[in-house]
Write an enzyme that holds these catalytic residues in place. Structure first.
Site, PDB file in Angstrom:
ATOM      1  N   PRO A   2      -0.639  -3.273  -1.215  1.00  0.00           N
ATOM      2  CG  PRO A   2      -0.781  -4.887  -2.868  1.00  0.00           C
ATOM      3  CD  PRO A   2      -1.505  -4.359  -1.672  1.00  0.00           C
ATOM      4  CD  GLU A   3       2.606   2.709  -1.109  1.00  0.00           C
ATOM      5  OE1 GLU A   3       2.959   3.711  -1.772  1.00  0.00           O
ATOM      6  OE2 GLU A   3       3.091   2.425  -0.007  1.00  0.00           O
TER       7      GLU A   3
END
Length: 273
Positions: A2-3
């Site tokens: 995830p970012e």
């Protein structure tokens, strides 16, 4: 993945369940998923402590415990932190189970790249991976001038520079492609050649895209879920990422793919000069 938007969503959804809860037990199904501090093991540092709050730094989730201890969780590619209100049998790729006063938190990771590190709070910035991170793109201190300064010495493609967590914390492949599209700048452009106006536009685009990603609770293609197991909805708003070979939604020209910094990059050759 995830970012930044995904980790921020995990932070918010997890905090709603576990803030002020005490850690009663820890099951280390795959012990290598966690790291202690110096000669002290993970359980010794964490067991019995109360969770006081949850923070985020770039792509890292920071779970603050009482008695000045912090858990630094990095999900890498496929890591998840899921909350369950009742006991749940660990799934195939669950590596750590935290039993709380109310419910459980399971850390799972198909590819086994993610880690959770226990470290004294006073040392977590200078003596962990956090020490190398660039500015937070949604903080007031991140200005066009700051962005310009961080790109000034980068004689590489702009896409590669923006993926560098030392330049800017939290951006990954999805949100870099989307930010460059909104800014109308080619990902192949040398990072230190942007004009003042281009810097301002890129700065605004980065902030707008990240905030839109947070508002949509992140982007879910395969692995990402929030702490409740829910998917994000930002995939519906993507302009270029994952759309190589399809028509640009602005001009209709075919979106092109190329490899930059070892990552697949999608852009519009007409909209992004």
């Amino acid at each position: 993945m995830p970012e930044l938007p995904e980790v921020e969503t995990i932070r918010r959804t997890l905090a709603a369940h576990i803030k002020d809860s005490r850690i009663k037990d820890i099951s280390l199904i795959w012990p290598s998923a966690v790291c202690g501090w110096k000669d002290k093991g993970f359980k010794e540092l964490v067991l019995g402590r109360r969770i006081t709050r949850l923070d985020r730094r770039g792509k890292y989730l920071l779970i603050r415990l009482d008695e000045e201890m912090t858990l630094i969780a990095h999900m890498r590619m496929t890591g998840r932190l899921n909350y369950y209100p009742d006991h749940r049998e660990p799934e195939k790729h669950t590596h750590v189970v935290f039993t709380l006063e109310h419910g459980e938190v399971h850390f799972s990771d198909v590819r086994k790249f993610g880690r959770i590190q226990a470290i004294p709070t006073s040392l977590c910035i200078q003596e962990s991976s956090l020490s190398k991170l660039g500015p937070e793109p949604l903080e007031p201190e991140f200005t066009p001038i700051v962005l310009k300064d961080h790109l000034a010495k980068k004689r590489v493609a702009l896409k590669a520079a923006l993926l560098d967590q030392c330049v800017l914390a939290g951006l990954g492949n999805i949100y870099v492609d989307e930010s460059l599209f909104r800014a109308g700048i080619s990902p192949q452009r040398q990072a230190n050649t942007l004009s003042e106006e281009e810097i301002k536009q890129l700065h605004k685009s980065i902030q707008d895209v990240l905030q839109a990603g947070i508002d949509a609770r992140g982007t879910s293609f395969r692995d990402y879920r929030d702490a409740n197991g829910e998917k994000g909805q930002f995939e519906q708003a993507l302009q270029v990422y994952g759309r190589g070979g399809k028509p640009c939604r602005i001009c209709g020209k075919t979106l092109e793919r190329l490899r930059l910094a070892g990552r697949t990059t999608v852009y519009c050759p007409k909209c992004q000069k």
